[in-house]
Design a protein around this motif. Structure first.
Motif, mmCIF file in Angstrom:
data_model
loop_
_atom_site.group_PDB
_atom_site.id
_atom_site.type_symbol
_atom_site.label_atom_id
_atom_site.label_comp_id
_atom_site.label_asym_id
_atom_site.label_seq_id
_atom_site.Cartn_x
_atom_site.Cartn_y
_atom_site.Cartn_z
ATOM 1 N N CYS A 128 0.866 -1.175 0.000
ATOM 2 C CA CYS A 128 0.000 0.000 0.000
ATOM 3 C C CYS A 128 0.903 1.226 0.000
ATOM 4 O O CYS A 128 1.988 1.198 0.569
ATOM 5 C CB CYS A 128 -0.886 0.023 1.237
ATOM 6 S SG CYS A 128 -2.044 -1.332 1.295
ATOM 7 N N PHE A 129 0.451 2.287 -0.625
ATOM 8 C CA PHE A 129 1.264 3.484 -0.750
ATOM 9 C C PHE A 129 0.448 4.719 -0.417
ATOM 10 O O PHE A 129 -0.779 4.696 -0.456
ATOM 11 C CB PHE A 129 1.793 3.643 -2.185
ATOM 12 C CG PHE A 129 2.644 2.507 -2.644
ATOM 13 C CD1 PHE A 129 3.997 2.482 -2.377
ATOM 14 C CD2 PHE A 129 2.088 1.449 -3.346
ATOM 15 C CE1 PHE A 129 4.785 1.445 -2.806
ATOM 16 C CE2 PHE A 129 2.865 0.396 -3.778
ATOM 17 C CZ PHE A 129 4.218 0.395 -3.507
ATOM 18 N N TYR A 130 1.129 5.778 -0.115
ATOM 19 C CA TYR A 130 0.544 7.108 -0.106
ATOM 20 C C TYR A 130 1.639 8.050 -0.547
ATOM 21 O O TYR A 130 2.814 7.699 -0.537
ATOM 22 C CB TYR A 130 -0.020 7.478 1.273
ATOM 23 C CG TYR A 130 1.008 7.970 2.264
ATOM 24 C CD1 TYR A 130 1.178 9.325 2.490
ATOM 25 C CD2 TYR A 130 1.816 7.090 2.969
ATOM 26 C CE1 TYR A 130 2.113 9.788 3.387
ATOM 27 C CE2 TYR A 130 2.745 7.537 3.865
ATOM 28 C CZ TYR A 130 2.893 8.885 4.077
ATOM 29 O OH TYR A 130 3.829 9.343 4.964
ATOM 30 N N TRP A 131 1.274 9.250 -0.978
ATOM 31 C CA TRP A 131 2.236 10.191 -1.521
ATOM 32 C C TRP A 131 2.155 11.490 -0.760
ATOM 33 O O TRP A 131 1.078 11.987 -0.466
ATOM 34 C CB TRP A 131 1.956 10.432 -3.009
ATOM 35 C CG TRP A 131 2.080 9.170 -3.795
ATOM 36 C CD1 TRP A 131 1.090 8.273 -4.048
ATOM 37 C CD2 TRP A 131 3.260 8.635 -4.367
ATOM 38 N NE1 TRP A 131 1.588 7.211 -4.770
ATOM 39 C CE2 TRP A 131 2.914 7.418 -4.976
ATOM 40 C CE3 TRP A 131 4.576 9.072 -4.436
ATOM 41 C CZ2 TRP A 131 3.833 6.637 -5.643
ATOM 42 C CZ3 TRP A 131 5.490 8.282 -5.106
ATOM 43 C CH2 TRP A 131 5.124 7.083 -5.697
ATOM 44 N N LEU A 132 3.299 12.040 -0.453
ATOM 45 C CA LEU A 132 3.379 13.325 0.214
ATOM 46 C C LEU A 132 3.896 14.341 -0.804
ATOM 47 O O LEU A 132 5.012 14.227 -1.287
ATOM 48 C CB LEU A 132 4.319 13.266 1.422
ATOM 49 C CG LEU A 132 4.368 14.498 2.292
ATOM 50 C CD1 LEU A 132 3.012 14.765 2.926
ATOM 51 C CD2 LEU A 132 5.431 14.336 3.373
ATOM 52 N N LEU A 187 0.815 18.245 1.250
ATOM 53 C CA LEU A 187 -0.500 17.650 1.051
ATOM 54 C C LEU A 187 -0.308 16.163 0.804
ATOM 55 O O LEU A 187 0.445 15.763 -0.084
ATOM 56 C CB LEU A 187 -1.229 18.300 -0.128
ATOM 57 C CG LEU A 187 -2.689 17.938 -0.314
ATOM 58 C CD1 LEU A 187 -3.519 18.342 0.907
ATOM 59 C CD2 LEU A 187 -3.249 18.608 -1.551
ATOM 60 N N GLU A 188 -0.960 15.354 1.612
ATOM 61 C CA GLU A 188 -0.885 13.907 1.469
ATOM 62 C C GLU A 188 -1.964 13.464 0.490
ATOM 63 O O GLU A 188 -3.115 13.873 0.594
ATOM 64 C CB GLU A 188 -1.122 13.259 2.833
ATOM 65 C CG GLU A 188 -0.970 11.780 2.837
ATOM 66 C CD GLU A 188 -1.229 11.196 4.217
ATOM 67 O OE1 GLU A 188 -2.128 10.348 4.308
ATOM 68 O OE2 GLU A 188 -0.547 11.607 5.172
ATOM 69 N N MET A 189 -1.572 12.620 -0.467
ATOM 70 C CA MET A 189 -2.497 12.174 -1.508
ATOM 71 C C MET A 189 -2.393 10.653 -1.675
ATOM 72 O O MET A 189 -1.377 10.057 -1.336
ATOM 73 C CB MET A 189 -2.173 12.858 -2.834
ATOM 74 C CG MET A 189 -2.290 14.374 -2.819
ATOM 75 S SD MET A 189 -3.929 14.976 -2.441
ATOM 76 C CE MET A 189 -4.782 14.552 -3.939
#
Length: 160
Positions: free
Chosen positions: A23-27, A41-43
């Motif tokens: 799983c990933f998230y992007w900052l 902003l976290e996306m």
């Protein structure tokens, strides 16, 4: 959403649900090198849609100024569908040269603090997100400015 992928003999179609293992998230971030002020902003992904949301929110936050963002040539940054607010200008670095980007040094500093993070917790996305948020909150403007202010950027900013 499961994906379907399987190796089979020629002509045989077998469908089996397949779930991604990671799983990933992007900052996303923007930095003002002189002051060290940052905007994060976290996306959920790195794509043109999320980048457009970042630009819109960034433009809203700094609506009273013209804002120049120095970017690498990531596909998400260059996509035709990217919506750029009127008060934001995108300045692209030459291909395959992200090093001159001020925010790259900020990412390195954040990653360096993650390297000492317990690998067991690193594999848990929510714990990782919380730890990254703690790192980001702990970065002082003076430190961010020291990391991101290149002489060529300061000269360009002073010329404005």
């Amino acid at each position: 959403m499961p994906r379907y992928r399987r190796l089979t003999a020629r002509g045989v179609v077998v469908r089996q649900p397949w779930e991604p293992r990671s799983c990933f998230y992007w900052l996303y971030a923007a930095v003002e090198p002189r002051s060290g002020e940052t905007f994060y902003l976290e996306m959920p992904s790195l794509d043109a849609g999320c980048f457009s949301v970042f630009l819109r929110e960034f433009g809203r936050c700094y609506r009273d100024s013209l804002n120049v963002l120095v970017l690498d040539n990531a596909a998400a940054h260059r996509a035709r569908s990217v919506e750029v607010p009127e008060n934001v200008v995108l300045l692209f670095l030459p291909a395959y040269s992200p090093e001159p980007s001020p925010v790259e040094r900020l990412w390195r500093a954040i990653r360096a603090r993650l390297d000492v993070f317990d690998e067991r917790v690193r594999s848990q996305l929510e714990a990782l997100r919380a730890h990254v948020a703690e790192i980001v909150r702990g970065l002082r403007a003076v430190e961010v400015s020291r990391l991101t202010r290149y002489d060529y950027i300061l000269a360009a900013l002073n010329a404005l």
